[in-house]
Design a protein around this motif. Structure first.
Motif, PDB file in Angstrom:
ATOM      1  N   ASN A 280      36.229  15.743  29.282  1.00 16.00           N
ATOM      2  CA  ASN A 280      36.238  15.562  30.685  1.00 16.00           C
ATOM      3  C   ASN A 280      36.557  14.281  30.983  1.00 16.00           C
ATOM      4  O   ASN A 280      35.776  13.406  31.882  1.00 16.00           O
ATOM      5  CB  ASN A 280      35.098  16.055  31.555  1.00 16.00           C
ATOM      6  CG  ASN A 280      35.053  16.199  32.995  1.00 16.00           C
ATOM      7  OD1 ASN A 280      36.329  16.014  33.499  1.00 16.00           O
ATOM      8  ND2 ASN A 280      34.323  16.396  33.745  1.00 16.00           N
ATOM      9  N   SER A 281      37.504  13.503  30.688  1.00 10.25           N
ATOM     10  CA  SER A 281      38.040  12.404  30.867  1.00 10.25           C
ATOM     11  C   SER A 281      39.535  12.299  31.269  1.00 10.25           C
ATOM     12  O   SER A 281      40.527  12.887  30.704  1.00 10.25           O
ATOM     13  CB  SER A 281      37.618  11.504  29.675  1.00 10.25           C
ATOM     14  OG  SER A 281      38.284  10.040  29.730  1.00 10.25           O
ATOM     15  N   LEU A 282      39.953  11.258  31.908  1.00 13.33           N
ATOM     16  CA  LEU A 282      41.410  10.969  32.192  1.00 13.33           C
ATOM     17  C   LEU A 282      41.953  10.332  31.102  1.00 13.33           C
ATOM     18  O   LEU A 282      43.296  10.606  30.934  1.00 13.33           O
ATOM     19  CB  LEU A 282      41.551  10.172  33.485  1.00 13.33           C
ATOM     20  CG  LEU A 282      41.062  10.787  34.843  1.00 13.33           C
ATOM     21  CD1 LEU A 282      41.026   9.786  35.895  1.00 13.33           C
ATOM     22  CD2 LEU A 282      41.753  12.111  35.134  1.00 13.33           C
ATOM     23  N   LYS A 283      41.375   9.697  30.107  1.00 11.68           N
ATOM     24  CA  LYS A 283      41.933   9.103  29.115  1.00 11.68           C
ATOM     25  C   LYS A 283      42.597  10.060  28.141  1.00 11.68           C
ATOM     26  O   LYS A 283      43.487   9.927  27.360  1.00 11.68           O
ATOM     27  CB  LYS A 283      40.721   8.425  28.219  1.00 11.68           C
ATOM     28  CG  LYS A 283      40.393   7.134  28.670  1.00 11.68           C
ATOM     29  CD  LYS A 283      39.404   6.494  27.954  1.00 11.68           C
ATOM     30  CE  LYS A 283      39.126   4.942  28.251  1.00 11.68           C
ATOM     31  NZ  LYS A 283      38.344   4.084  27.307  1.00 11.68           N
ATOM     32  N   ALA A 284      42.269  11.695  28.274  1.00 16.16           N
ATOM     33  CA  ALA A 284      42.524  12.184  27.222  1.00 16.16           C
ATOM     34  C   ALA A 284      44.006  12.679  27.815  1.00 16.16           C
ATOM     35  O   ALA A 284      44.855  13.347  26.869  1.00 16.16           O
ATOM     36  CB  ALA A 284      41.902  13.797  27.509  1.00 16.16           C
ATOM     37  N   TYR A 285      44.332  12.456  29.057  1.00 17.88           N
ATOM     38  CA  TYR A 285      45.999  12.615  29.642  1.00 17.88           C
ATOM     39  C   TYR A 285      46.407  11.370  29.525  1.00 17.88           C
ATOM     40  O   TYR A 285      47.653  11.506  30.186  1.00 17.88           O
ATOM     41  CB  TYR A 285      45.852  13.463  30.951  1.00 17.88           C
ATOM     42  CG  TYR A 285      45.014  14.454  30.838  1.00 17.88           C
ATOM     43  CD1 TYR A 285      45.684  15.997  30.493  1.00 17.88           C
ATOM     44  CD2 TYR A 285      43.783  14.522  31.359  1.00 17.88           C
ATOM     45  CE1 TYR A 285      44.674  16.920  30.665  1.00 17.88           C
ATOM     46  CE2 TYR A 285      42.947  15.669  31.309  1.00 17.88           C
ATOM     47  CZ  TYR A 285      43.555  16.733  31.148  1.00 17.88           C
ATOM     48  OH  TYR A 285      42.708  17.999  31.138  1.00 17.88           O
ATOM     49  N   GLY A 286      46.061  10.346  28.866  1.00 15.75           N
ATOM     50  CA  GLY A 286      46.884   9.109  29.032  1.00 15.75           C
ATOM     51  C   GLY A 286      46.673   8.320  30.459  1.00 15.75           C
ATOM     52  O   GLY A 286      47.852   7.734  30.564  1.00 15.75           O
ATOM     53  N   LEU A 287      45.974   8.638  31.015  1.00  9.54           N
ATOM     54  CA  LEU A 287      45.669   8.085  32.444  1.00  9.54           C
ATOM     55  C   LEU A 287      44.947   7.014  32.383  1.00  9.54           C
ATOM     56  O   LEU A 287      43.774   7.150  31.925  1.00  9.54           O
ATOM     57  CB  LEU A 287      45.408   9.179  33.305  1.00  9.54           C
ATOM     58  CG  LEU A 287      46.324  10.583  33.861  1.00  9.54           C
ATOM     59  CD1 LEU A 287      45.746  11.380  34.485  1.00  9.54           C
ATOM     60  CD2 LEU A 287      47.656   9.915  33.941  1.00  9.54           C
ATOM     61  N   LYS A 288      45.244   5.799  33.188  1.00  8.42           N
ATOM     62  CA  LYS A 288      44.066   4.755  33.321  1.00  8.42           C
ATOM     63  C   LYS A 288      43.919   4.440  34.686  1.00  8.42           C
ATOM     64  O   LYS A 288      44.777   4.777  35.564  1.00  8.42           O
ATOM     65  CB  LYS A 288      44.965   3.622  32.864  1.00  8.42           C
ATOM     66  CG  LYS A 288      44.020   2.275  32.887  1.00  8.42           C
ATOM     67  CD  LYS A 288      44.918   1.267  32.254  1.00  8.42           C
ATOM     68  CE  LYS A 288      44.073  -0.219  32.360  1.00  8.42           C
ATOM     69  NZ  LYS A 288      45.148  -1.323  31.804  1.00  8.42           N
ATOM     70  N   VAL A 289      42.582   4.178  34.941  1.00  6.85           N
ATOM     71  CA  VAL A 289      42.285   4.058  36.345  1.00  6.85           C
ATOM     72  C   VAL A 289      42.493   2.391  36.529  1.00  6.85           C
ATOM     73  O   VAL A 289      41.890   1.649  35.909  1.00  6.85           O
ATOM     74  CB  VAL A 289      40.665   4.202  36.451  1.00  6.85           C
ATOM     75  CG1 VAL A 289      40.009   4.108  37.915  1.00  6.85           C
ATOM     76  CG2 VAL A 289      40.517   5.657  36.202  1.00  6.85           C
ATOM     77  N   VAL A 290      43.379   2.330  37.655  1.00  7.19           N
ATOM     78  CA  VAL A 290      43.818   0.990  37.915  1.00  7.19           C
ATOM     79  C   VAL A 290      42.667   0.414  39.284  1.00  7.19           C
ATOM     80  O   VAL A 290      42.122  -0.668  39.176  1.00  7.19           O
ATOM     81  CB  VAL A 290      45.166   0.826  38.490  1.00  7.19           C
ATOM     82  CG1 VAL A 290      45.430  -0.523  39.031  1.00  7.19           C
ATOM     83  CG2 VAL A 290      46.206   1.385  37.455  1.00  7.19           C
ATOM     84  N   GLN A 291      42.196   1.504  39.960  1.00  6.57           N
ATOM     85  CA  GLN A 291      41.559   1.064  41.177  1.00  6.57           C
ATOM     86  C   GLN A 291      40.791   2.310  41.509  1.00  6.57           C
ATOM     87  O   GLN A 291      41.055   3.540  41.369  1.00  6.57           O
ATOM     88  CB  GLN A 291      42.372   0.581  42.173  1.00  6.57           C
ATOM     89  CG  GLN A 291      41.451   0.445  43.594  1.00  6.57           C
ATOM     90  CD  GLN A 291      42.400  -0.133  44.677  1.00  6.57           C
ATOM     91  OE1 GLN A 291      43.020  -1.002  44.747  1.00  6.57           O
ATOM     92  NE2 GLN A 291      42.578   0.989  45.750  1.00  6.57           N
ATOM     93  N   ALA A 292      39.499   1.952  41.887  1.00  4.05           N
ATOM     94  CA  ALA A 292      38.635   3.039  42.290  1.00  4.05           C
ATOM     95  C   ALA A 292      37.251   2.471  42.993  1.00  4.05           C
ATOM     96  O   ALA A 292      36.382   2.079  42.429  1.00  4.05           O
ATOM     97  CB  ALA A 292      37.921   3.818  41.283  1.00  4.05           C
ATOM     98  N   VAL A 293      37.716   2.664  44.327  1.00  5.22           N
ATOM     99  CA  VAL A 293      36.438   1.692  45.372  1.00  5.22           C
ATOM    100  C   VAL A 293      36.212   2.684  46.405  1.00  5.22           C
ATOM    101  O   VAL A 293      36.799   3.759  46.743  1.00  5.22           O
ATOM    102  CB  VAL A 293      37.013   0.740  45.703  1.00  5.22           C
ATOM    103  CG1 VAL A 293      37.098  -0.538  44.754  1.00  5.22           C
ATOM    104  CG2 VAL A 293      38.325   0.536  46.609  1.00  5.22           C
ATOM    105  N   VAL A 294      34.974   2.331  46.999  1.00  4.94           N
ATOM    106  CA  VAL A 294      34.725   3.330  48.112  1.00  4.94           C
ATOM    107  C   VAL A 294      35.004   2.444  49.339  1.00  4.94           C
ATOM    108  O   VAL A 294      34.686   1.186  49.469  1.00  4.94           O
ATOM    109  CB  VAL A 294      33.099   3.362  48.180  1.00  4.94           C
ATOM    110  CG1 VAL A 294      32.409   4.117  49.548  1.00  4.94           C
ATOM    111  CG2 VAL A 294      32.833   4.323  46.990  1.00  4.94           C
TER     112      VAL A 294
END
Length: 445
Positions: free
Chosen positions: A256-270
């Protein structure tokens, strides 16, 4: 779009070609001839061929091209590329996804055409306080590995399906887990940065595995820091969650990770939190209490510093008075010491002067004795008749002058017996004493 336009043109050409013999005298069909209809059909075929074999890649977008015969390729550069009537799956390099708190009219406000915006949802913190959490997340696709990108595009079919079925569920799960890890009171008390950190870490590396535990209700301190009185219910337990760890590292859910789809989190803020109304009221009361406490604290500090000021003023006055008295004492001591030293100096001076006068008198006595001794020696040595006559003359003149100036007592007591002999002896004694005195004075001069 161009392919459909080409098919439409081909259809128009075929329709005009077939209906012309039937409606010969129709005014609208009079312009169309058989040759023109064939040209229209040919134009449609050309447009269909061109648009089916070529496409334009927009900047900032990756394309997965799937050919009819089963092959596929990835296009990451903008410009015109061939697709050979294949299927295109465009996906942006970066996918902005936002949860927005609606306004009073339920509108999300102005949104970018390239961003995916949804209404923020309500989430419950560990203390059961609910809030709508607005977030801003930017996900970047992998443009370095062609095989991984084609796999993601093939499995998700469209960009919207990738966002809705993969990315948004991970965002929701990250928010849910992070809310379980803290109270709403903790969030507003300084753990907002921890919330962002947990949120981004779970999106990027996988969801935490949480374990449940219970703890006693926190003791509430009532009063000041010197006298602590606590209020606690011993039977009150609160269910809480924490990150399960093995050897200090958090345990994460597998797969259950976005890394498995080759996706990288650039920004994640509230970006914003809209608390429920009951918590807002409680916050307002807390703010008022804090403001009142701060005011009372400031007043207490003001009184404390005022007392310190008065104390300092008293100490200053005491020090000034002590300094004044010490100064007077020093002045009096110095004056007494000076007077004593002056008296001691005068005593030394008198002693010195006495010794000087004593030595002077002794010097005079020695000089007189020396002169008398010299005179006696001269007499005993023998003088010439002329010198002896001159010496006797001077002596008789001196004796006569001394007798003239002689002050004898005016009253004297007579004794019984031989009165004439006694008078003669007394008179001789007095004259001899006075003459001796005068002689000594004249010799000393």
């Amino acid at each position: 779009m161009l392919t459909l336009f080409g098919i439409l043109i081909i259809g128009i050409g075929i329709v005009t070609l077939l209906t012309k013999p039937i409606f010969k005298n129709h005014r609208l069909l009079g312009w169309f001839t058989q040759r023109k209809s064939l040209r229209i059909i040919l134009l449609g075929i050309v447009l269909s061929i061109v648009t089916g074999t070529l496409f334009y890649a927009e900047p900032g977008t990756a394309y997965a091209v799937q050919y009819p015969w089963g092959g596929q390729k990835a296009v990451f550069r903008q410009g015109i590329h061939t697709k050979m009537w294949g299927r295109l799956i465009p996906i942006q390099f970066e996918l902005p996804i936002k949860y927005v708190i609606p306004n009073t009219n339920g509108e999300l406000g102005e949104q970018s055409e390239y961003a995916n915006g949804d209404a923020a949802k309500y989430w419950a913190f560990s203390d059961a306080v609910k809030a709508r959490i607005a977030t801003s997340v930017v996900i970047s696709i992998n443009t370095d590995g062609e095989a991984q990108f084609l796999s993601v595009a093939d499995r998700n079919k469209t960009e919207q399906n990738l966002i809705r079925s993969r990315i948004i569920p991970n965002i929701d799960q990250s928010i849910k887990n992070t809310c379980k890890l803290m109270d709403a009171q903790d969030y507003i008390s300084g753990q907002a940065s921890d919330f962002d950190r947990y949120f981004k870490d779970q999106l990027e590396n996988g969801m935490y595995v949480l374990e449940e535990y219970t703890e006693s209700e926190r003791r509430e301190i009532i009063g000041d820091s010197t006298t602590v009185r606590t209020v606690v219910n011993k039977d009150s337990k609160q269910k809480r969650f924490r990150i399960k760890r093995i050897q200090g590292e958090p345990v994460r859910e597998q797969g259950n990770s976005l890394k498995a789809y080759g996706l990288k989190v650039v920004q994640a803020v509230v970006t914003e939190i809209d608390w429920e109304e009951t918590f807002d009221k409680r916050l307002q009361l807390q703010k008022e209490e804090v403001a009142q406490t701060q005011l009372e604290k400031q007043q207490a500090e003001r009184e404390f510093y005022r007392a310190q000021k008065e104390k300092a003023r008293g100490e200053a006055e005491k020090a000034a008075e002590r300094a004044r008295l010490e100064k007077e004492q020093i002045q009096k001591t110095i004056a007494a010491e000076t007077e004593a030293k002056v008296a001691e100096f005068n005593l030394v001076k008198e002693k010195k002067q006495f010794e000087v006068e004593k030595f002077k008198a002794q010097s005079k006595k020695v000089a007189a004795d020396a002169e008398a001794y010299q005179n006696a020696k001269l007499v005993n040595a023998g003088l010439t008749p002329q010198e002896r006559a001159e010496w006797q003359y001077k002596t008789s003149v001196g004796v006569a002058r001394e007798l003239k100036e002689l002050n004898l007592p005016q009253i004297f007591i007579e004794g019984g017996g031989d009165s004439q002999k006694t008078d003669a002896n007394l008179l001789q004694s007095l004259i001899g004493a006075e003459l001796a005195k005068k002689m000594m004075e004249s010799n000393s001069k």
